[in-house]
Design a protein around this motif. Structure first.
Motif, PDB file in Angstrom:
ATOM      1  N   VAL A   1       0.940  -1.200  -0.191  1.00 36.37           N
ATOM      2  CA  VAL A   1      -0.034   0.029   0.058  1.00 36.37           C
ATOM      3  C   VAL A   1       0.913   1.074  -0.054  1.00 36.37           C
ATOM      4  O   VAL A   1       1.829   1.263   0.723  1.00 36.37           O
ATOM      5  CB  VAL A   1      -0.941  -0.098   1.232  1.00 36.37           C
ATOM      6  N   SER A   2       0.397   2.349  -0.849  1.00 33.77           N
ATOM      7  CA  SER A   2       1.313   3.303  -0.846  1.00 33.77           C
ATOM      8  C   SER A   2       0.556   4.560  -0.688  1.00 33.77           C
ATOM      9  O   SER A   2      -0.705   4.598  -1.232  1.00 33.77           O
ATOM     10  CB  SER A   2       2.241   3.589  -2.048  1.00 33.77           C
ATOM     11  N   VAL A   3       0.735   5.670   0.065  1.00 32.03           N
ATOM     12  CA  VAL A   3      -0.077   6.791   0.192  1.00 32.03           C
ATOM     13  C   VAL A   3       0.737   8.212  -0.075  1.00 32.03           C
ATOM     14  O   VAL A   3       1.748   8.078   0.516  1.00 32.03           O
ATOM     15  CB  VAL A   3      -0.506   7.029   1.654  1.00 32.03           C
ATOM     16  N   ARG A   4       0.515   8.704  -1.065  1.00 36.31           N
ATOM     17  CA  ARG A   4       1.287   9.947  -1.612  1.00 36.31           C
ATOM     18  C   ARG A   4       0.624  11.113  -1.562  1.00 36.31           C
ATOM     19  O   ARG A   4      -0.783  11.396  -1.949  1.00 36.31           O
ATOM     20  CB  ARG A   4       1.668   9.539  -3.080  1.00 36.31           C
ATOM     21  N   ASP A   5       1.307  12.345  -1.249  1.00 36.23           N
ATOM     22  CA  ASP A   5       0.570  13.737  -1.428  1.00 36.23           C
ATOM     23  C   ASP A   5       1.577  14.388  -2.223  1.00 36.23           C
ATOM     24  O   ASP A   5       2.700  13.979  -2.520  1.00 36.23           O
ATOM     25  CB  ASP A   5       0.182  14.264  -0.209  1.00 36.23           C
ATOM     26  N   GLU A   6       0.957  15.785  -2.401  1.00 33.69           N
ATOM     27  CA  GLU A   6       2.072  16.616  -3.325  1.00 33.69           C
ATOM     28  C   GLU A   6       2.469  17.976  -2.389  1.00 33.69           C
ATOM     29  O   GLU A   6       2.497  19.030  -2.750  1.00 33.69           O
ATOM     30  CB  GLU A   6       1.463  17.003  -4.714  1.00 33.69           C
ATOM     31  N   GLY A   7       2.365  17.776  -1.195  1.00 32.75           N
ATOM     32  CA  GLY A   7       2.558  18.905  -0.246  1.00 32.75           C
ATOM     33  C   GLY A   7       3.937  19.014  -0.252  1.00 32.75           C
ATOM     34  O   GLY A   7       4.966  18.740  -1.022  1.00 32.75           O
ATOM     35  N   PRO A   8       4.481  20.052   0.961  1.00 32.43           N
ATOM     36  CA  PRO A   8       5.913  20.417   0.887  1.00 32.43           C
ATOM     37  C   PRO A   8       7.140  19.543   1.491  1.00 32.43           C
ATOM     38  O   PRO A   8       8.232  19.796   1.369  1.00 32.43           O
ATOM     39  CB  PRO A   8       5.805  21.769   1.883  1.00 32.43           C
ATOM     40  N   GLY A   9       6.469  18.446   1.844  1.00 27.31           N
ATOM     41  CA  GLY A   9       7.450  17.460   2.403  1.00 27.31           C
ATOM     42  C   GLY A   9       7.612  17.514   3.755  1.00 27.31           C
ATOM     43  O   GLY A   9       7.041  18.527   4.532  1.00 27.31           O
ATOM     44  N   ILE A  10       8.375  16.756   4.633  1.00 27.55           N
ATOM     45  CA  ILE A  10       8.599  16.614   5.975  1.00 27.55           C
ATOM     46  C   ILE A  10       9.808  17.144   6.183  1.00 27.55           C
ATOM     47  O   ILE A  10      10.900  16.544   5.577  1.00 27.55           O
ATOM     48  CB  ILE A  10       8.401  15.255   6.451  1.00 27.55           C
ATOM     49  N   PRO A  11      10.273  18.259   6.755  1.00 31.18           N
ATOM     50  CA  PRO A  11      11.666  18.956   6.871  1.00 31.18           C
ATOM     51  C   PRO A  11      12.408  17.776   7.631  1.00 31.18           C
ATOM     52  O   PRO A  11      12.013  16.881   8.468  1.00 31.18           O
ATOM     53  CB  PRO A  11      11.336  19.947   7.840  1.00 31.18           C
ATOM     54  N   GLU A  12      13.633  17.723   7.256  1.00 31.63           N
ATOM     55  CA  GLU A  12      14.630  16.619   7.923  1.00 31.63           C
ATOM     56  C   GLU A  12      14.695  17.110   9.438  1.00 31.63           C
ATOM     57  O   GLU A  12      14.850  18.010   9.761  1.00 31.63           O
ATOM     58  CB  GLU A  12      15.927  17.233   7.235  1.00 31.63           C
ATOM     59  N   GLY A  13      14.709  15.835  10.039  1.00 31.22           N
ATOM     60  CA  GLY A  13      14.852  15.861  11.343  1.00 31.22           C
ATOM     61  C   GLY A  13      13.447  15.989  12.171  1.00 31.22           C
ATOM     62  O   GLY A  13      13.450  15.909  13.454  1.00 31.22           O
ATOM     63  N   ARG A  14      12.519  16.572  11.497  1.00 27.05           N
ATOM     64  CA  ARG A  14      11.206  16.901  12.183  1.00 27.05           C
ATOM     65  C   ARG A  14      10.525  15.459  12.820  1.00 27.05           C
ATOM     66  O   ARG A  14      10.187  15.705  13.946  1.00 27.05           O
ATOM     67  CB  ARG A  14      10.220  17.171  11.048  1.00 27.05           C
ATOM     68  N   LEU A  15      10.855  14.408  12.259  1.00 25.92           N
ATOM     69  CA  LEU A  15      10.111  13.067  12.971  1.00 25.92           C
ATOM     70  C   LEU A  15      10.924  12.876  14.119  1.00 25.92           C
ATOM     71  O   LEU A  15      10.357  12.493  15.292  1.00 25.92           O
ATOM     72  CB  LEU A  15       9.914  12.029  11.961  1.00 25.92           C
ATOM     73  N   ALA A  16      12.230  12.824  14.116  1.00 27.34           N
ATOM     74  CA  ALA A  16      13.122  12.462  15.273  1.00 27.34           C
ATOM     75  C   ALA A  16      12.862  13.582  16.467  1.00 27.34           C
ATOM     76  O   ALA A  16      12.932  13.121  17.656  1.00 27.34           O
ATOM     77  CB  ALA A  16      14.707  12.644  14.815  1.00 27.34           C
ATOM     78  N   GLU A  17      12.532  15.007  16.077  1.00 24.10           N
ATOM     79  CA  GLU A  17      12.271  15.903  16.883  1.00 24.10           C
ATOM     80  C   GLU A  17      11.037  15.632  17.751  1.00 24.10           C
ATOM     81  O   GLU A  17      10.891  15.566  18.945  1.00 24.10           O
ATOM     82  CB  GLU A  17      12.386  17.223  16.431  1.00 24.10           C
ATOM     83  N   ALA A  18       9.943  15.078  16.710  1.00 28.60           N
ATOM     84  CA  ALA A  18       8.809  14.996  17.189  1.00 28.60           C
ATOM     85  C   ALA A  18       8.817  13.564  18.320  1.00 28.60           C
ATOM     86  O   ALA A  18       8.152  13.559  19.541  1.00 28.60           O
ATOM     87  CB  ALA A  18       7.981  14.708  16.391  1.00 28.60           C
TER      88      ALA A  18
END
Length: 379
Positions: free
Chosen positions: A322-339
């Motif tokens: 399964v793939s889920v795709r959007d055309e947004g600005p993307g996730i800034p580098e390090g954002r997930l680790a910071e969260a």
């Protein structure tokens, strides 16, 4: 049991098994009293070695007490306990010629062997009853000096009695499981209907009214009305998706293609699925749907309400992708680790954690072109 009934069916099957083993415990006591009573009535003349014979009777008493305790707990009813039960029974049969002499008429345990036979049949159904019948009956015949009609009759009863008892026990468990699953499904359907009436008569009507009044008044009220309309659609979609998950829980499987196709009702979401059904176990399928919904929620939250998103399902013999795709600005580098560092575990638990628990993998691709999650889940 021929099919999986989930936790409710399992509890019903175990309850039936508990009652059957309580009946076997009573049977053990009755046949033990019969064996001891006959031994005392016949006296020492019935044994070449009376002391050894009474030791075997003491073993029967001790094993009856232990087996009654051991079989009382479903967690102890494994292969080891049933094998030990059969082993003790066969050992008592084997020692009969030693303590009674080669010309014995009745074995030391006598009808006491029925307890081990029924325990095997209850625990392992017809196959277990058949194996136990062959072992006990065949061993008894092997010890005899000659094959008489009575000896053959005893062997024949053991051979057919074990499988029949096993089949009946399995049928009782299946009927109990089906009954409890049907009762739960009926109760769930009734509660679902009640909640649907409450939601329809209350929340949905209010949201529809706000949407109409907002459109009439214009300005900020129109925006409020638009938001109310979107929430009405989402709530209706949620109700329908819950109906699908409840139906899946009742049948034990979920059509992942149908469940994901329902997500087309979310604003901006396009879903591509195979033409046929894609069945997964209900629990695994529900988790995959929850992961996709979490991804789409992130699109709405971080890209915008109604932002375009694409869901693609591909089915293979051993897995689904399964793939889920959007055309947004993307996730800034390090954002997930910071969260994750500050305790916001939405992605790591709601998405990656769920897929990991299913034995699959989750791959994230993100950049200025947008964000794409790819999930691999074994079937």
């Amino acid at each position: 049991m021929s099919r999986s009934y989930g936790a409710v069916g399992i509890r019903a099957a175990v309850a039936v098994e508990d009652r059957l083993f309580r009946a076997v415990a009573v049977l053990r006591l009755v046949v033990l009293v019969n064996a001891v009573g006959l031994a005392l009535y016949r006296g020492v003349d019935n044994y070449d070695h009376p002391t050894a014979g009474y030791v075997l009777l003491a073993v029967m008493v001790a094993w009856t007490a232990f087996a009654t305790w051991a079989y009382a707990d479903a967690g102890r009813r494994g292969v080891a306990l049933v094998a030990a039960d059969l082993g003790v029974t066969l050992a008592l049969l084997a020692l009969t010629p030693v303590v009674k002499g080669p010309w014995f008429n009745a074995t030391v345990p006598g009808f006491w062997v029925m307890a081990a036979l029924f325990a095997c049949a209850i625990r392992f159904r017809a196959p277990g009853g058949f194996v136990a019948g062959v072992l006990i009956g065949g061993f008894d015949l092997f010890l005899r000096d000659e094959l008489t009609q009575t000896n053959y009759g005893n062997f024949f009863l053991l051979m057919i009695g074990g499988p029949i008892v096993g089949f009946m026990c399995g049928s009782l468990q299946q009927m109990a499981a089906e009954r409890d699953v049907a009762q739960q499904a009926a109760a769930t359907a009734a509660e679902r209907a009640r909640l649907a009436r409450v939601v329809h008569d209350g929340v949905l009507q209010v949201l529809a009214l706000v949407q109409r009044r907002g459109a009439e008044l214009g300005g900020q009220a129109a925006e409020l009305g638009r938001l109310a309309g979107e929430q009405e659609v989402r709530l209706r979609t949620l109700i329908r998706s819950q109906d699908a998950l409840q139906d899946a829980a009742a049948t034990g499987t979920l059509d992942l293609a149908d469940a994901l196709a329902r997500l087309r009702q979310r604003p901006g979401v396009d879903v591509a699925v195979p033409g046929g059904t894609v069945e997964l176990p209900a629990e695994a399928g529900s988790e995959v749907v929850a992961v996709v919904e979490a991804c789409l929620d992130n699109v709405s939250r971080h890209v915008g309400e109604g932002a375009p998103a694409w869901v693609l399902l591909e089915a293979f013999g051993d897995r689904v992708e399964v793939s889920v795709r959007d055309e947004g600005p993307g996730i800034p580098e390090g954002r997930l680790a910071e969260a994750a560092a500050v305790g916001r575990l939405g992605v790591s638990e709601s998405i990656q954690g769920r897929i990991r628990d299913l034995g699959g993998t989750a791959t994230l691709s993100t950049g200025s072109y947008g964000t794409e999650w790819e999930f691999w889940v074994p079937r």
